[in-house]
Design a protein around this motif. Structure first.
Motif, PDB file in Angstrom:
ATOM      1  N   LYS A 123       0.815  -1.210   0.000  1.00  0.00           N
ATOM      2  CA  LYS A 123       0.000   0.000   0.000  1.00  0.00           C
ATOM      3  C   LYS A 123       0.854   1.267   0.000  1.00  0.00           C
ATOM      4  O   LYS A 123       2.013   1.280   0.421  1.00  0.00           O
ATOM      5  N   VAL A 124       0.236   2.349  -0.450  1.00  0.00           N
ATOM      6  CA  VAL A 124       0.681   3.707  -0.152  1.00  0.00           C
ATOM      7  C   VAL A 124       0.028   4.091   1.168  1.00  0.00           C
ATOM      8  O   VAL A 124      -1.115   3.720   1.439  1.00  0.00           O
ATOM      9  N   TYR A 125       0.750   4.831   2.019  1.00  0.00           N
ATOM     10  CA  TYR A 125       0.198   5.175   3.341  1.00  0.00           C
ATOM     11  C   TYR A 125       0.789   6.512   3.787  1.00  0.00           C
ATOM     12  O   TYR A 125       1.435   7.223   3.007  1.00  0.00           O
ATOM     13  N   GLY A 126       0.547   6.867   5.052  1.00  0.00           N
ATOM     14  CA  GLY A 126       0.894   8.200   5.541  1.00  0.00           C
ATOM     15  C   GLY A 126       2.348   8.588   5.383  1.00  0.00           C
ATOM     16  O   GLY A 126       2.658   9.756   5.119  1.00  0.00           O
ATOM     17  N   ARG A 127       3.274   7.645   5.540  1.00  0.00           N
ATOM     18  CA  ARG A 127       4.698   7.958   5.444  1.00  0.00           C
ATOM     19  C   ARG A 127       5.264   7.729   4.045  1.00  0.00           C
ATOM     20  O   ARG A 127       6.470   7.874   3.837  1.00  0.00           O
ATOM     21  N   SER A 128       4.413   7.373   3.103  1.00  0.00           N
ATOM     22  CA  SER A 128       4.867   7.277   1.715  1.00  0.00           C
ATOM     23  C   SER A 128       5.187   8.664   1.181  1.00  0.00           C
ATOM     24  O   SER A 128       4.738   9.691   1.722  1.00  0.00           O
ATOM     25  N   ASP A 129       5.937   8.716   0.090  1.00  0.00           N
ATOM     26  CA  ASP A 129       6.242  10.000  -0.540  1.00  0.00           C
ATOM     27  C   ASP A 129       4.943  10.716  -0.907  1.00  0.00           C
ATOM     28  O   ASP A 129       3.980  10.101  -1.367  1.00  0.00           O
ATOM     29  N   SER A 130       4.900  12.024  -0.688  1.00  0.00           N
ATOM     30  CA  SER A 130       3.667  12.787  -0.922  1.00  0.00           C
ATOM     31  C   SER A 130       3.209  12.711  -2.373  1.00  0.00           C
ATOM     32  O   SER A 130       2.017  12.854  -2.658  1.00  0.00           O
ATOM     33  N   SER A 131       4.138  12.466  -3.305  1.00  0.00           N
ATOM     34  CA  SER A 131       3.772  12.388  -4.717  1.00  0.00           C
ATOM     35  C   SER A 131       2.928  11.160  -5.032  1.00  0.00           C
ATOM     36  O   SER A 131       2.332  11.072  -6.106  1.00  0.00           O
ATOM     37  N   LEU A 132       2.848  10.202  -4.090  1.00  0.00           N
ATOM     38  CA  LEU A 132       2.064   8.990  -4.289  1.00  0.00           C
ATOM     39  C   LEU A 132       0.632   9.122  -3.770  1.00  0.00           C
ATOM     40  O   LEU A 132      -0.190   8.232  -3.984  1.00  0.00           O
ATOM     41  N   LYS A 133       0.338  10.221  -3.100  1.00  0.00           N
ATOM     42  CA  LYS A 133      -0.948  10.393  -2.414  1.00  0.00           C
ATOM     43  C   LYS A 133      -1.910  11.214  -3.265  1.00  0.00           C
ATOM     44  O   LYS A 133      -1.540  12.247  -3.815  1.00  0.00           O
ATOM     45  N   GLY A 134      -3.161  10.742  -3.341  1.00  0.00           N
ATOM     46  CA  GLY A 134      -4.173  11.435  -4.125  1.00  0.00           C
ATOM     47  C   GLY A 134      -4.886  12.486  -3.300  1.00  0.00           C
ATOM     48  O   GLY A 134      -5.825  12.168  -2.553  1.00  0.00           O
ATOM     49  N   TYR A 135      -4.455  13.728  -3.413  1.00  0.00           N
ATOM     50  CA  TYR A 135      -5.063  14.813  -2.651  1.00  0.00           C
ATOM     51  C   TYR A 135      -6.280  15.381  -3.379  1.00  0.00           C
ATOM     52  O   TYR A 135      -6.474  15.152  -4.585  1.00  0.00           O
ATOM     53  N   LEU A 136      -7.086  16.102  -2.625  1.00  0.00           N
ATOM     54  CA  LEU A 136      -8.316  16.680  -3.152  1.00  0.00           C
ATOM     55  C   LEU A 136      -8.038  17.541  -4.383  1.00  0.00           C
ATOM     56  O   LEU A 136      -7.158  18.398  -4.373  1.00  0.00           O
ATOM     57  N   GLY A 137      -8.779  17.277  -5.452  1.00  0.00           N
ATOM     58  CA  GLY A 137      -8.645  18.043  -6.685  1.00  0.00           C
ATOM     59  C   GLY A 137      -7.595  17.513  -7.639  1.00  0.00           C
ATOM     60  O   GLY A 137      -7.505  17.990  -8.775  1.00  0.00           O
ATOM     61  N   LYS A 138      -6.806  16.534  -7.211  1.00  0.00           N
ATOM     62  CA  LYS A 138      -5.752  15.983  -8.059  1.00  0.00           C
ATOM     63  C   LYS A 138      -6.280  14.824  -8.905  1.00  0.00           C
ATOM     64  O   LYS A 138      -7.281  14.197  -8.581  1.00  0.00           O
ATOM     65  N   THR A 139      -5.575  14.544  -9.996  1.00  0.00           N
ATOM     66  CA  THR A 139      -5.913  13.422 -10.866  1.00  0.00           C
ATOM     67  C   THR A 139      -4.735  12.455 -10.902  1.00  0.00           C
ATOM     68  O   THR A 139      -3.593  12.877 -11.148  1.00  0.00           O
ATOM     69  N   PHE A 140      -5.012  11.179 -10.649  1.00  0.00           N
ATOM     70  CA  PHE A 140      -3.965  10.160 -10.620  1.00  0.00           C
ATOM     71  C   PHE A 140      -4.277   9.049 -11.608  1.00  0.00           C
ATOM     72  O   PHE A 140      -5.445   8.732 -11.874  1.00  0.00           O
ATOM     73  N   GLU A 141      -3.208   8.470 -12.140  1.00  0.00           N
ATOM     74  CA  GLU A 141      -3.313   7.292 -12.988  1.00  0.00           C
ATOM     75  C   GLU A 141      -2.519   6.161 -12.356  1.00  0.00           C
ATOM     76  O   GLU A 141      -1.404   6.373 -11.856  1.00  0.00           O
ATOM     77  N   TYR A 142      -3.087   4.969 -12.390  1.00  0.00           N
ATOM     78  CA  TYR A 142      -2.443   3.767 -11.867  1.00  0.00           C
ATOM     79  C   TYR A 142      -2.435   2.713 -12.963  1.00  0.00           C
ATOM     80  O   TYR A 142      -3.435   2.507 -13.647  1.00  0.00           O
ATOM     81  N   ARG A 143      -1.310   2.033 -13.109  1.00  0.00           N
ATOM     82  CA  ARG A 143      -1.202   0.901 -14.026  1.00  0.00           C
ATOM     83  C   ARG A 143      -0.525  -0.254 -13.291  1.00  0.00           C
ATOM     84  O   ARG A 143       0.368  -0.047 -12.470  1.00  0.00           O
ATOM     85  N   TRP A 144      -0.935  -1.444 -13.623  1.00  0.00           N
ATOM     86  CA  TRP A 144      -0.243  -2.646 -13.137  1.00  0.00           C
ATOM     87  C   TRP A 144      -0.743  -3.842 -13.927  1.00  0.00           C
ATOM     88  O   TRP A 144      -1.725  -3.756 -14.662  1.00  0.00           O
ATOM     89  N   LYS A 145      -0.063  -4.944 -13.776  1.00  0.00           N
ATOM     90  CA  LYS A 145      -0.478  -6.211 -14.375  1.00  0.00           C
ATOM     91  C   LYS A 145      -0.791  -7.190 -13.241  1.00  0.00           C
ATOM     92  O   LYS A 145      -0.179  -7.119 -12.169  1.00  0.00           O
ATOM     93  N   PHE A 146      -1.716  -8.106 -13.508  1.00  0.00           N
ATOM     94  CA  PHE A 146      -2.014  -9.128 -12.515  1.00  0.00           C
ATOM     95  C   PHE A 146      -2.474 -10.406 -13.196  1.00  0.00           C
ATOM     96  O   PHE A 146      -2.944 -10.405 -14.334  1.00  0.00           O
ATOM     97  N   ARG A 147      -2.324 -11.514 -12.465  1.00  0.00           N
ATOM     98  CA  ARG A 147      -2.767 -12.824 -12.938  1.00  0.00           C
ATOM     99  C   ARG A 147      -3.317 -13.595 -11.745  1.00  0.00           C
ATOM    100  O   ARG A 147      -2.633 -13.768 -10.734  1.00  0.00           O
ATOM    101  N   ILE A 148      -4.543 -14.046 -11.857  1.00  0.00           N
ATOM    102  CA  ILE A 148      -5.172 -14.855 -10.809  1.00  0.00           C
ATOM    103  C   ILE A 148      -4.783 -16.316 -11.014  1.00  0.00           C
ATOM    104  O   ILE A 148      -4.843 -16.842 -12.130  1.00  0.00           O
ATOM    105  N   GLY A 149      -4.379 -16.973  -9.931  1.00  0.00           N
ATOM    106  CA  GLY A 149      -3.965 -18.367 -10.021  1.00  0.00           C
ATOM    107  C   GLY A 149      -5.059 -19.262 -10.564  1.00  0.00           C
ATOM    108  O   GLY A 149      -6.253 -19.043 -10.327  1.00  0.00           O
ATOM    109  N   ASN A 150      -4.667 -20.292 -11.295  1.00  0.00           N
ATOM    110  CA  ASN A 150      -5.625 -21.197 -11.935  1.00  0.00           C
ATOM    111  C   ASN A 150      -6.611 -21.817 -10.953  1.00  0.00           C
ATOM    112  O   ASN A 150      -7.766 -22.089 -11.309  1.00  0.00           O
ATOM    113  N   ASP A 151      -6.160 -22.062  -9.724  1.00  0.00           N
ATOM    114  CA  ASP A 151      -6.988 -22.791  -8.763  1.00  0.00           C
ATOM    115  C   ASP A 151      -7.677 -21.891  -7.745  1.00  0.00           C
ATOM    116  O   ASP A 151      -8.337 -22.397  -6.832  1.00  0.00           O
ATOM    117  N   LEU A 152      -7.538 -20.572  -7.872  1.00  0.00           N
ATOM    118  CA  LEU A 152      -8.131 -19.673  -6.884  1.00  0.00           C
ATOM    119  C   LEU A 152      -9.650 -19.825  -6.864  1.00  0.00           C
ATOM    120  O   LEU A 152     -10.305 -19.761  -7.904  1.00  0.00           O
TER     121      LEU A 152
END
Length: 318
Positions: free
Chosen positions: A122-151
């Motif tokens: 997670k991002v949290y209180g002690r993370s760099d301020s540039s990672l935090k979504g403040y009021l009025g700001k616009t953020f983009e997130y990208r990542w890849k994921f794969r769910i296990g075959n047996d989940l």
């Protein structure tokens, strides 16, 4: 991996150092062509099993307490084995493997919550301020994921991604519910993926769940179309009480999204009774699931894989 900040208009990755940067207004970037210009960018990429220690890599990107893995939270949890490791896939390269064990893992050290368990970053209180979504700001997130075959999933939640509000002062129980989730669950007897928004009710005395998308409504098969496949997720969120949201989940190597959500005038800011700029919204990734239907889950180890995390602040180009 050392995470560095430089006031440059380009991204440099040197000796494992991931930088933040700012673009000058007159730079014609890809983001500007789309109608947005880049303000800041941070990345978290696996460097493989032989690279930097996995937990050090994550902490370097998101902060010292950015990992909520069961092996970090006391003897009541499944200790002695890392719950986030790194492997290599022939299609997408290095990635992070998140695992969870039905009968041994809990919700951090909160043993009173025996009805759920988690393995998240997670991002949290002690993370760099540039990672935090403040009021009025616009953020983009990208990542890849794969769910296990047996989940296996149940009608209860298995969150894979969350956007959560953080209230810097005071307390407000309504802030605790995530604003947005990508969730795996069962609806109408079928397993699928859900994009869920949680907003205030009419008088702000509580919250209401809104399903923005569910794969079972689109004749998408859990085993054939979802599990065992890599997907790339894109989220653009404008953090405002009347904000906007774009989200796509696209199979890697394809152009047509499996999931596509576009919402305007959607509540993406929940700070209780005040909208102070010290409050923020943070992303979380991993496995956070309910155990209310525990016997329907696998008795052993379950896996969800993640790769190429990216957090960007952008601003519209007018």
């Amino acid at each position: 991996m050392l995470r560095c900040v430089f006031p440059l208009s380009l991204i440099f990755v040197l000796n494992g150092c991931v930088t933040h940067h700012q673009d000058p207004v007159n730079t014609k970037s890809y983001e500007q062509i789309k109608g947005y210009t880049l303000v800041s960018k941070a990345q978290l990429d696996s460097d493989g099993a032989a690279g930097v220690d996995t937990y050090s890599l994550i902490r370097d990107a998101f902060g010292p307490r950015s990992i909520e893995a069961p092996d970090l939270y006391g003897k009541a949890n499944h200790q002695g084995a890392r719950h986030i490791t790194e492997l290599t896939d022939p299609d997408i390269g290095n990635y992070f493997k998140f695992v969870i064990h039905r009968d041994f893992d809990h919700d951090r050290d909160v043993l009173a919550k025996s009805d759920r368990q988690r393995n998240e970053i997670k991002v949290y209180g002690r993370s760099d301020s540039s990672l935090k979504g403040y009021l009025g700001k616009t953020f983009e997130y990208r990542w890849k994921f794969r769910i296990g075959n047996d989940l296996k999933v149940t009608k209860h939640f298995t969150h894979l991604f969350q956007l959560k509000a953080v209230k810097k002062s005071g307390s407000d129980a309504l802030v605790n519910s995530p604003i947005l989730t990508l969730t795996a669950n069962v609806r109408h007897g079928r397993s699928g993926l859900e994009v869920r928004h949680v907003g205030y009710n009419a008088d702000h005395s509580g919250t209401i769940n809104h399903t923005l998308y569910h794969s079972t409504q689109h004749n998408i098969d859990w085993q054939k179309d979802i599990t065992g496949r890599w997907f790339e997720v894109f989220v653009r969120a404008n953090y405002a009480e009347h904000g906007s949201l774009t989200m796509t989940v696209t199979p890697v190597g394809e152009k047509t999204p499996l999931i596509e959500v576009h919402e305007s005038n959607i509540e993406l800011w929940r700070s209780g009774t005040d909208a102070d700029h010290g409050n923020f919204v943070r992303p979380k990734w991993g496995i956070y699931r309910s155990l209310k239907a525990k016997q329907q889950l696998n008795a052993g180890e379950d896996e969800v894989d993640f790769a190429n995390f990216e957090v960007k602040e952008v601003k519209p180009v007018y």
